[in-house]
Design a protein around this motif. Sequence first.
Motif, mmCIF file in Angstrom:
data_model
loop_
_atom_site.group_PDB
_atom_site.id
_atom_site.type_symbol
_atom_site.label_atom_id
_atom_site.label_comp_id
_atom_site.label_asym_id
_atom_site.label_seq_id
_atom_site.Cartn_x
_atom_site.Cartn_y
_atom_site.Cartn_z
ATOM 1 N N GLU A 9 0.819 -1.215 0.000
ATOM 2 C CA GLU A 9 0.000 0.000 0.000
ATOM 3 C C GLU A 9 0.853 1.264 0.000
ATOM 4 O O GLU A 9 0.471 2.280 -0.578
ATOM 5 C CB GLU A 9 -0.932 0.009 1.219
ATOM 6 C CG GLU A 9 -2.031 -1.017 1.134
ATOM 7 C CD GLU A 9 -2.756 -1.217 2.460
ATOM 8 O OE1 GLU A 9 -2.476 -0.484 3.435
ATOM 9 O OE2 GLU A 9 -3.603 -2.123 2.519
ATOM 10 N N ARG A 10 1.989 1.213 0.655
ATOM 11 C CA ARG A 10 2.878 2.379 0.739
ATOM 12 C C ARG A 10 3.883 2.454 -0.406
ATOM 13 O O ARG A 10 4.708 3.362 -0.443
ATOM 14 C CB ARG A 10 3.630 2.359 2.062
ATOM 15 C CG ARG A 10 2.719 2.519 3.239
ATOM 16 C CD ARG A 10 3.463 2.460 4.522
ATOM 17 N NE ARG A 10 2.523 2.543 5.626
ATOM 18 C CZ ARG A 10 2.848 2.350 6.875
ATOM 19 N NH1 ARG A 10 4.088 2.056 7.194
ATOM 20 N NH2 ARG A 10 1.941 2.443 7.815
ATOM 21 N N GLY A 11 3.828 1.486 -1.302
ATOM 22 C CA GLY A 11 4.736 1.498 -2.444
ATOM 23 C C GLY A 11 6.132 1.012 -2.129
ATOM 24 O O GLY A 11 7.066 1.248 -2.894
ATOM 25 N N VAL A 12 6.297 0.317 -0.994
ATOM 26 C CA VAL A 12 7.606 -0.224 -0.620
ATOM 27 C C VAL A 12 7.769 -1.573 -1.315
ATOM 28 O O VAL A 12 6.916 -2.453 -1.159
ATOM 29 C CB VAL A 12 7.711 -0.403 0.915
ATOM 30 C CG1 VAL A 12 9.040 -1.019 1.300
ATOM 31 C CG2 VAL A 12 7.484 0.927 1.626
ATOM 32 N N PRO A 13 8.826 -1.724 -2.096
ATOM 33 C CA PRO A 13 8.989 -2.979 -2.830
ATOM 34 C C PRO A 13 9.222 -4.168 -1.904
ATOM 35 O O PRO A 13 9.899 -4.054 -0.889
ATOM 36 C CB PRO A 13 10.207 -2.733 -3.724
ATOM 37 C CG PRO A 13 10.845 -1.500 -3.233
ATOM 38 C CD PRO A 13 9.897 -0.784 -2.349
ATOM 39 N N ARG A 14 8.619 -5.288 -2.245
ATOM 40 C CA ARG A 14 8.860 -6.540 -1.559
ATOM 41 C C ARG A 14 9.787 -7.343 -2.441
ATOM 42 O O ARG A 14 9.456 -7.650 -3.569
ATOM 43 C CB ARG A 14 7.550 -7.310 -1.315
ATOM 44 C CG ARG A 14 6.690 -6.767 -0.214
ATOM 45 C CD ARG A 14 5.536 -5.901 -0.612
ATOM 46 N NE ARG A 14 4.880 -6.250 -1.863
ATOM 47 C CZ ARG A 14 4.691 -5.358 -2.840
ATOM 48 N NH1 ARG A 14 5.093 -4.123 -2.720
ATOM 49 N NH2 ARG A 14 4.087 -5.703 -3.942
ATOM 50 N N ASP A 15 10.956 -7.681 -1.918
ATOM 51 C CA ASP A 15 11.926 -8.430 -2.718
ATOM 52 C C ASP A 15 12.126 -9.822 -2.135
ATOM 53 O O ASP A 15 11.447 -10.215 -1.180
ATOM 54 C CB ASP A 15 13.249 -7.666 -2.830
ATOM 55 C CG ASP A 15 13.902 -7.407 -1.479
ATOM 56 O OD1 ASP A 15 13.457 -7.972 -0.453
ATOM 57 O OD2 ASP A 15 14.871 -6.636 -1.446
ATOM 58 N N ALA A 16 13.061 -10.563 -2.705
ATOM 59 C CA ALA A 16 13.312 -11.935 -2.263
ATOM 60 C C ALA A 16 13.708 -11.986 -0.798
ATOM 61 O O ALA A 16 13.267 -12.872 -0.059
ATOM 62 C CB ALA A 16 14.391 -12.565 -3.141
ATOM 63 N N ILE A 17 14.504 -11.039 -0.353
ATOM 64 C CA ILE A 17 14.950 -11.033 1.041
ATOM 65 C C ILE A 17 13.765 -10.778 1.969
ATOM 66 O O ILE A 17 13.637 -11.407 3.023
ATOM 67 C CB ILE A 17 16.071 -10.001 1.255
ATOM 68 C CG1 ILE A 17 17.310 -10.439 0.473
ATOM 69 C CG2 ILE A 17 16.388 -9.827 2.732
ATOM 70 C CD1 ILE A 17 18.417 -9.413 0.420
ATOM 71 N N THR A 18 12.856 -9.885 1.581
ATOM 72 C CA THR A 18 11.663 -9.606 2.379
ATOM 73 C C THR A 18 10.828 -10.872 2.562
ATOM 74 O O THR A 18 10.445 -11.224 3.689
ATOM 75 C CB THR A 18 10.798 -8.523 1.699
ATOM 76 O OG1 THR A 18 11.576 -7.354 1.511
ATOM 77 C CG2 THR A 18 9.563 -8.201 2.514
#
Length: 121
Positions: A9-18
């Motif tokens: 929702e906040r536009g924070v990317p979710r990557d493999a580490i996340t």
Amino acid sequence: MDILDSMKERGVPRDAITYYNAILACKSSCENSMEIFRKSLEDSDFIASTSLLNKNGKSELMSSDVAQLKGRAATGVLFVVNAALSVAATSGNIGAVVETISVLSEMNDLKQNELNAESIK
């Protein structure tokens, strides 16, 4: 799950580490970790960040020199798969192990997803 949703929702990317860390954080609940694993596969932003289109327009995982996570044998989706497989195996949930392996089977046409001893730890 709420934190992953609020990141989106906040536009924070979710990557493999996340996703890797989120799955391992739920290791006491295989069901929750598999839910996060499924969510990662449905996350179009995450999947797009780990793949490129080849000449034929088919999706391929980025080559290891582009997407390699420093110090890791697996990259992108495989990195997340490793976390899911680890939690499923250590919890003894054979259904989750089968589900995780079947995801790899479905991705078999992608060159970078070939299993090897280095990618499964």
